[in-house]
Design an enzyme around this catalytic site. Structure first.
Site, short mmCIF file in Angstrom:
data_model
loop_
_atom_site.label_atom_id
_atom_site.label_comp_id
_atom_site.label_asym_id
_atom_site.label_seq_id
_atom_site.Cartn_x
_atom_site.Cartn_y
_atom_site.Cartn_z
N ARG A 70 0.85 -1.20 0.00
CA ARG A 70 0.00 0.00 0.00
C ARG A 70 0.88 1.24 0.00
NH1 ARG A 70 -3.00 2.88 4.70
NH2 ARG A 70 -4.22 4.40 3.52
N HIS A 79 -3.40 10.87 0.79
CA HIS A 79 -2.87 10.66 2.14
C HIS A 79 -2.28 11.99 2.60
CE1 HIS A 79 -1.47 7.25 5.00
NE2 HIS A 79 -1.19 8.38 5.61
N GLU A 133 -8.04 8.27 6.21
CA GLU A 133 -8.36 8.89 7.50
C GLU A 133 -8.84 10.34 7.41
OE1 GLU A 133 -5.08 8.45 10.20
OE2 GLU A 133 -5.26 6.28 10.27
N ASN A 168 -8.10 1.57 9.74
CA ASN A 168 -6.80 1.72 10.40
C ASN A 168 -7.06 1.65 11.89
OD1 ASN A 168 -5.76 2.18 7.88
ND2 ASN A 168 -5.22 4.34 8.24
N TYR A 191 -5.31 1.71 15.68
CA TYR A 191 -4.16 1.95 16.55
C TYR A 191 -4.48 1.81 18.03
CZ TYR A 191 -1.50 3.30 12.47
OH TYR A 191 -0.86 3.27 11.25
N GLU A 219 -4.05 -0.31 8.06
CA GLU A 219 -2.92 0.10 8.89
C GLU A 219 -3.10 -0.43 10.30
OE1 GLU A 219 -1.97 4.34 9.15
OE2 GLU A 219 -2.34 4.56 7.00
C1 FCB Z 1 -2.03 7.06 10.82
C2 FCB Z 1 -1.61 7.62 9.49
C3 FCB Z 1 -0.23 7.21 9.05
C4 FCB Z 1 0.73 7.15 10.21
C5 FCB Z 1 0.16 6.37 11.36
C6 FCB Z 1 1.09 6.23 12.54
O1 FCB Z 1 -2.98 7.89 11.40
O2 FCB Z 1 -2.52 7.23 8.49
O3 FCB Z 1 0.18 8.09 8.05
O4 FCB Z 1 1.11 8.41 10.56
O5 FCB Z 1 -1.03 6.96 11.78
#
Ligand code: FCB
Length: 450
Positions: free
Chosen positions: A83, A127, A172, A298, A300, A360
């Site tokens: 990607r 992006h 995002e 994504n 996290y 992600e």
């Molecule tokens: C996400 C982003 C990516 C990177 C990660 C850690 O929010 O999409 O570009 O910065 O966080």
């Protein structure tokens, strides 16, 4: 950390997509090369105090020149998908109008190099590196940027659409709009909620209007959008905190998911936004709800919120609170593999996308390059393994996840944090541009080749 057995590739379907994820501004460098125009991130980096280490993307990982080796590295891991994102200012330096063929030629070479290595190209159109000339006319707050995006999407997909068969319109929107136009921490550094909401509406609209266009230019392509989503919990069982969690979820998650899945903007969130709600024209919501082939997620970290009656953190009247005694990444983000299960099962229950791609997932820690030339990133390795196991649990619970992309192949320019945060499964020695697979990357490769 609980005892945990490492996941195995055989635990996943044979046709599962395994990838790594990157983005143009964060790795390419070559900021003024081959006709590239200025992006809002170039400009933002030039403003004192914006980037924590005062750095910029001028060189970054020099991927623009080193992509063959970087793709070799990706291939050596055994991934079957890669990607990346396309820098709009390389293609249309003014945002619209004149096309810079050298920019298109770069992505031609990049895509061909992926295909030559058996890597399926997954291209993200946006992006976050908007051409600065568009920002000078209001950026995403202006409806004209929607038509500029369509022009850009058309040029790119006509050129690459024969070879790229997976397209992500936006990465995002929360970050590009809310962090960029409201929180002021990302380019263009705005601090106005109404602007952010209008920007967000235009980003979603540009997504929806681009979907049919991409399908026309790229026969048989799969098209989707990637959202940053968070499982949200209340800090207590009190009715106040539970209601705050619901309000926060409205802006953070439902604001994007609801219109994409044809429900329009959530009424409760709209009411709380009041005057900051976006102007929506007839037909917009229908366009935003264009059917897609997958939802990119994504993931996290989870968030916990408490009631904030004074509204000092915004009109959702919710404030983030830190859960105590939990594992955290170097960024302070809570490590919660179970959060991934909670998030995916919730998205599935409430929206039932036909396909989810985990576009992600990753972590940053203080990496040390040891004298023996290794980076023993045990925490990142554990993060990766436990999130893959969590993904398997979500799939067992019926969530149709078809792919996983580790963020990121390389350490890179981490936005407002500059080069202070390393997210790569390969370490980048910025002085020499040498790439060194970290233990997490070595493990990912073993897992994939098993
Ligand atoms: C996400 C982003 C990516 C990177 C990660 C850690 O929010 O999409 O570009 O910065 O966080």
């Amino acid at each position: 950390m609980s005892a945990h057995t490492a996941p195995k590739r055989q635990d996943f379907p044979a046709d599962f997509r395994w990838g790594v994820s990157t983005s143009s501004f964060q790795i390419e460098g070559a900021a003024r090369e081959a006709g590239k125009g200025e992006s809002i991130w170039d400009r933002f980096c030039s403003e004192p105090g914006r980037i924590r280490d005062g750095s910029n993307g001028d060189v970054a990982c020099d991927h623009y020149h080193r992509f063959p080796q970087d793709l070799d590295l990706a291939k050596s891991l055994g991934v079957n998908a890669y990607r990346f994102s396309i820098a709009w200012p390389r293609i249309l330096p003014n945002g619209r109008g004149a096309v810079n063929d050298a920019g298109l030629a770069f992505y031609d070479r990049l895509v061909d190099a992926m295909l030559a290595r058996g890597l399926d190209p997954w291209a993200t159109l946006y992006h976050w590196d908007l051409p600065q000339p568009l920002q000078d006319q209001g950026g995403w707050t202006s409806r004209d940027t929607v038509s500029a995006f369509l022009e850009y999407a058309d040029v790119v997909t006509r050129r690459l659409g024969d070879r790229v068969k997976h397209w992500i319109t936006h990465n995002e929107p929360w970050c590009s709009c809310m962090m960029g136009y409201w929180e002021g921490v990302h380019a263009p550094g705005g601090r106005n909620l109404a602007d952010a909401m209008q920007a967000c509406h235009h980003v979603l609209l540009s997504h929806g209007q681009a979907v049919p266009l991409i399908r026309t230019n790229s026969a048989g392509a799969k098209v989707g959008i990637t959202l940053s989503l968070h499982p949200i919990s209340a800090a207590s069982d009190s009715a106040q905190d539970l209601a705050a969690a619901r309000r926060h979820d409205g802006l953070r998650n439902r604001w994007f998911l609801d219109p994409l899945f044809g429900r329009g903007y959530p009424e409760d969130t709209l009411a709380l936004l009041g005057d900051a709600a976006p102007t929506v024209q007839p037909g917009d919501l229908n366009d935003i709800a264009a059917p897609t082939d997958f939802l990119g997620v994504n993931y996290y970290f989870p968030e916990m919120v408490a009631d904030d009656p004074a509204g000092s953190h915004g009109p959702m009247r919710a404030k983030l609170v830190e859960r105590h005694g939990v594992e955290r990444t170097g960024f302070g983000w809570e490590v919660s593999p179970q959060g991934l299960v909670d998030l995916l099962t919730r998205v599935q229950r409430d929206y039932s996308p036909a396909v989810i791609q985990l576009t992600e997932n990753g972590s940053t820690f203080e990496d040390v390059l040891t004298p023996d030339g290794h980076v023993h990133d045990a925490e990142r390795l554990s993060y990766l393994q436990r999130h893959l196991s969590a993904l398997r649990r979500a799939m067992d619970a019926g969530v149709p996840v078809k792919g996983y992309f580790a963020w990121s192949l390389l350490d890179n320019f981490e936005w407002a944090e500059g080069y202070l945060r390393r997210f790569g499964i390969a370490y980048v020695d910025y002085a020499t541009q040498r790439r060194i697979l970290k233990d997490s990357g070595i493990w990912y490769g073993q897992f994939l080749r098993d």
